[in-house]
Motif scaffolding. Structure first.
Motif, mmCIF file in Angstrom:
data_model
loop_
_atom_site.group_PDB
_atom_site.id
_atom_site.type_symbol
_atom_site.label_atom_id
_atom_site.label_comp_id
_atom_site.label_asym_id
_atom_site.label_seq_id
_atom_site.Cartn_x
_atom_site.Cartn_y
_atom_site.Cartn_z
ATOM 1 N N LEU A 139 0.826 -1.206 0.000
ATOM 2 C CA LEU A 139 0.000 0.000 0.000
ATOM 3 C C LEU A 139 0.861 1.257 0.000
ATOM 4 N N ALA A 140 1.918 1.257 0.799
ATOM 5 C CA ALA A 140 2.805 2.424 0.830
ATOM 6 C C ALA A 140 3.465 2.658 -0.523
ATOM 7 N N LEU A 141 3.811 1.586 -1.233
ATOM 8 C CA LEU A 141 4.516 1.710 -2.500
ATOM 9 C C LEU A 141 3.620 2.183 -3.643
ATOM 10 N N VAL A 142 2.348 1.781 -3.630
ATOM 11 C CA VAL A 142 1.466 2.135 -4.756
ATOM 12 C C VAL A 142 0.467 3.228 -4.379
ATOM 13 N N ALA A 143 0.696 3.933 -3.278
ATOM 14 C CA ALA A 143 -0.262 4.948 -2.826
ATOM 15 C C ALA A 143 -0.477 6.039 -3.869
ATOM 16 N N GLU A 144 0.610 6.562 -4.423
ATOM 17 C CA GLU A 144 0.467 7.687 -5.361
ATOM 18 C C GLU A 144 -0.297 7.315 -6.628
ATOM 19 N N PRO A 145 0.060 6.235 -7.343
ATOM 20 C CA PRO A 145 -0.727 5.901 -8.531
ATOM 21 C C PRO A 145 -2.158 5.485 -8.198
ATOM 22 N N THR A 146 -2.374 4.911 -7.018
ATOM 23 C CA THR A 146 -3.738 4.532 -6.638
ATOM 24 C C THR A 146 -4.624 5.762 -6.505
ATOM 25 N N ILE A 147 -4.141 6.783 -5.798
ATOM 26 C CA ILE A 147 -4.920 8.013 -5.653
ATOM 27 C C ILE A 147 -5.115 8.685 -7.015
ATOM 28 N N ARG A 148 -4.066 8.754 -7.797
ATOM 29 C CA ARG A 148 -4.131 9.463 -9.085
ATOM 30 C C ARG A 148 -5.120 8.809 -10.043
#
Length: 493
Positions: free
Chosen positions: A322-331
Motif C-alpha cells: 500500500l505504501a509503494l502504490v499509494a500515489e498511482p492509486t490516488i491518481r
C-alpha cells in the motif's frame, strides 16, 4: 474427522460466508466513494460530508451499542446452557438500545444547529439535521447483526451488511444526481440503515426468535447483569468511536473540511484492506468464547495462533504494498484532486498491520469476559490519542492526526494481545520466528513492486503491478510453509 479438523472446517465455512459478504459490502462502499470523489462531489463537498459523518460518529458513543454487544455475549452463553432465557435477553437488549437511541436522537435534534456554530463550520448544519435520522436507525442495523453473530449465523449478518452497502450506494448516488448535493449522499446512509435493520429484524424474528422456548421467567438479576456488562463495553465502543472519529472532527475544526476529505479517504482505503481480518474476527471471537466455556484452553490457543500468523502473513506485505502504490492509486482511482492524501495513505500502510491484529483480538476479549479490562485500555489510549491530536494537528495538519492514530493504536493492540495471552498462553517464540519470515517475504515482494511501479501509466497497469505483487507474495508464502493451504482450499471450495 478429528476435533481439530472439525474446528478448521467450521471456521472455514464461517470465514467463507463472512469474507464474501465483507467483499460485497466493501465493493459497494468503495464504488460509492469513487463515484462521489471522482464524479459527483468536489473535494470541499466530500470533505463536508466526511466532517458531518465524523461528528455523527462521535455521537454514536452515547447510543448504547455496548449494551447490544453485552446482549450478544449473553445470548452466546445462554444458548448453550439455558435457551429459555434467550428470549428475555433479546427483548432486554433491544429495549435498552431503543431507549438509548430515543434519548440521544432527541438531544441531538435539539442541539445540532448550535453545534455547527460552536465548531465554527456553519456549512455542516444541514448535514447534522439529516443526522438525527442517522442516529435513530444506525443502532438497530448494528444490533441485528450482533444478534445473528451471537446465534452463530454469520451468513445472515453478512447478508444484511451487504444490503446496507448496496442500498447506500444506490440511494446516495441517486440523491446527489437528483440535485440534493452532498447532503443527498447522507440520505443514502439512512436508506441503507433502514432497509437492513427492518429486513434483518423480520428475518431474525421469523427464523430464530419464534423457535426459542417460551416458558420460564427471567433469571434473577439477568437484566441487571446485561446492563452492568454493557457499561464497560459501552466505554470500549465509545473509545473505539473516539479513536476512529475524533481525529477527523479535530482536523475539520483545526484545519478545514477539505483536509477532512483527504484524511477520510486515506482512512477508508486502509479500512478496505482490513476486510479479511474482519472476516476472521467474526468467526474467531465466538469460537474462542465457546472454547473457554468448555474449558479447552489449548485448543483456543492454537486457534488464536493460527489466526495471528495468517493475519501477519497477509497484512505486513499488504502494508508495504500500500505504501509503494499509494500515489498511482490516488491518481488513477480517485483523481488528481486528492493527491494530497498520498502521504496519509502511505502512513496508514503501517496502521493496517496494527489494526488487523487488533481486529482479531479485541472482540474476542469481549466474548471471553474481559470487557472491563479492554474498556480501561481503550479509554486510556483514546485519551492519549485525543491529546496527541491536539498537539500534532496544529503543527502538521492531517498528517499529525495520522501519526497520533498509528502510535496510540499500536499501544492499544499490544495491551489487548497481552490479555489474550493471559487467557490462552500461546507460543511466543514460534510467533516471533514466523514474524521474521513474514518480514523477509514482505521485503522480497516489496522489491519487485518498487521496480514494477515505474511502469504504471494508468489503471490497467496499476492493477497489473498489484497482481504481480500478490503473485510474488503467494509464491513466497506457500514456499515458506506459513500459509495453511488446507484452510485456503476450504474457504475457496
Amino acid at each position: 474427522m478429528t476435533s481439530e479438523e472439525s474446528v478448521r472446517e467450521r471456521m472455514a465455512s464461517g470465514l467463507k460466508v463472512s469474507f464474501v459478504s465483507q467483499v460485497l459490502y466493501v465493493v459497494a462502499n468503495a464504488g460509492l466513494i469513487v463515484v462521489l470523489t471522482r464524479y459527483l462531489l468536489t473535494p470541499e463537498g466530500y470533505g463536508l460530508l466526511s466532517f458531518a459523518l465524523s461528528i455523527l460518529g462521535v455521537t454514536q458513543l452515547f447510543l448504547g451499542l455496548g449494551l447490544a454487544k453485552s446482549g450478544a455475549r449473553f445470548v452466546t452463553e445462554y444458548i448453550e446452557s439455558d435457551e429459555t432465557q434467550v428470549r428475555h435477553i433479546v427483548r432486554t437488549t433491544l429495549l435498552y438500545v431503543g431507549v438509548a437511541t430515543v434519548v440521544v436522537s432527541v438531544v441531538f435534534w435539539a442541539v445540532g444547529g448550535r453545534l455547527a456554530g460552536l465548531l465554527g463550520r456553519p456549512a455542516v448544519e444541514p448535514f447534522l439535521a439529516v443526522g438525527v435520522g442517522y442516529l435513530a436507525l444506525y443502532p438497530f442495523a448494528i444490533a441485528v447483526r450482533l444478534l445473528f453473530n451471537a446465534f452463530n449465523r454469520v451468513e445472515w449478518s453478512g447478508v444484511f451488511r451487504t444490503v446496507d452497502g448496496v442500498v447506500r450506494f444506490v440511494f446516495a448516488a441517486g440523491f446527489v444526481l437528483a440535485g440534493f448535493g452532498a447532503v443527498g449522499a447522507l440520505y443514502g446512509y439512512l436508506a441503507g440503515f433502514l432497509v437492513s435493520a427492518v429486513l434483518g429484524l423480520v428475518v431474525f424474528y421469523r427464523r430464530f426468535y419464534r423457535s426459542l422456548p417460551t416458558g420460564g421467567d427471567p433469571e434473577s438479576g439477568l437484566r441487571r447483569r446485561i446492563a452492568r456488562y454493557g457499561v464497560p463495553l459501552t466505554v470500549t465502543s465509545g473509545a473505539d468511536v473516539l479513536d476512529k472519529r475524533v481525529d477527523m472532527v479535530l482536523v475539520g475544526v483545526l484545519v478545514n473540511p477539505v483536509a477532512v476529505g483527504y484524511y477520510t479517504l486515506a482512512k477508508q482505503i486502509a479500512d478496505f484492506a482490513i476486510v479479511p481480518a474482519r472476516s476472521i474476527d467474526t468467526t474467531l471471537a465466538p469460537r474462542l468464547g465457546e472454547r473457554k466455556a468448555s474449558d479447552q484452553g489449548q485448543s483456543a490457543s492454537r486457534i488464536y495462533e493460527s489466526a495471528l500468523r495468517h493475519v501477519l502473513l497477509l497484512y505486513v506485505p499488504a502494508g508495504v504494498g500500500l505504501a509503494l502504490v499509494a500515489e498511482p492509486t490516488i491518481r488513477y482511482v480517485f483523481g488528481a484532486n486528492y493527491l494530497d492524501a498520498v502521504p496519509l495513505v502511505q502512513l496508514f500502510g503501517v496502521l493496517i498491520v496494527i489494526d488487523a491484529v487488533n481486529q482479531i483480538t479485541t472482540n474476542s476479549l469481549d466474548y471471553l469476559g474481559r470487557g472491563r479490562e479492554r474498556a480501561i485500555a481503550n479509554g486510556g489510549t483514546s485519551v492519549a490519542n485525543f491529546v496527541l491530536n491536539l498537539l500534532l494537528i496544529p503543527a502538521f495538519g492531517a498528517l499529525g492526526a495520522a501519526v497520533a492514530t498509528v502510535v496510540t493504536h499500536a499501544g492499544y493492540t499490544v495491551i489487548n494481545v497481552s490479555y489474550i495471552y493471559r487467557e490462552f498462553p500461546f507460543r511466543v517464540r514460534r510467533l516471533l520466528f514466523e514474524s521474521g519470515v513474514v518480514v523477509g517475504i514482505s521485503a522480497g515482494m516489496g522489491a519487485i513492486v518498487y521496480y514494477a511501479r515505474t511502469f504504471v501509466s494508468g489503471l490497467p497497469s496499476l492493477l497489473a503491478v498489484i497482481a504481480l505483487g500478490g503473485a510474488v507474495w503467494a509464491a513466497l508464502a506457500v514456499y515458506s510453509g506459513l500459509l495453511d493451504t488446507r484452510l485456503v482450499e476450504s474457504v475457496l471450495s
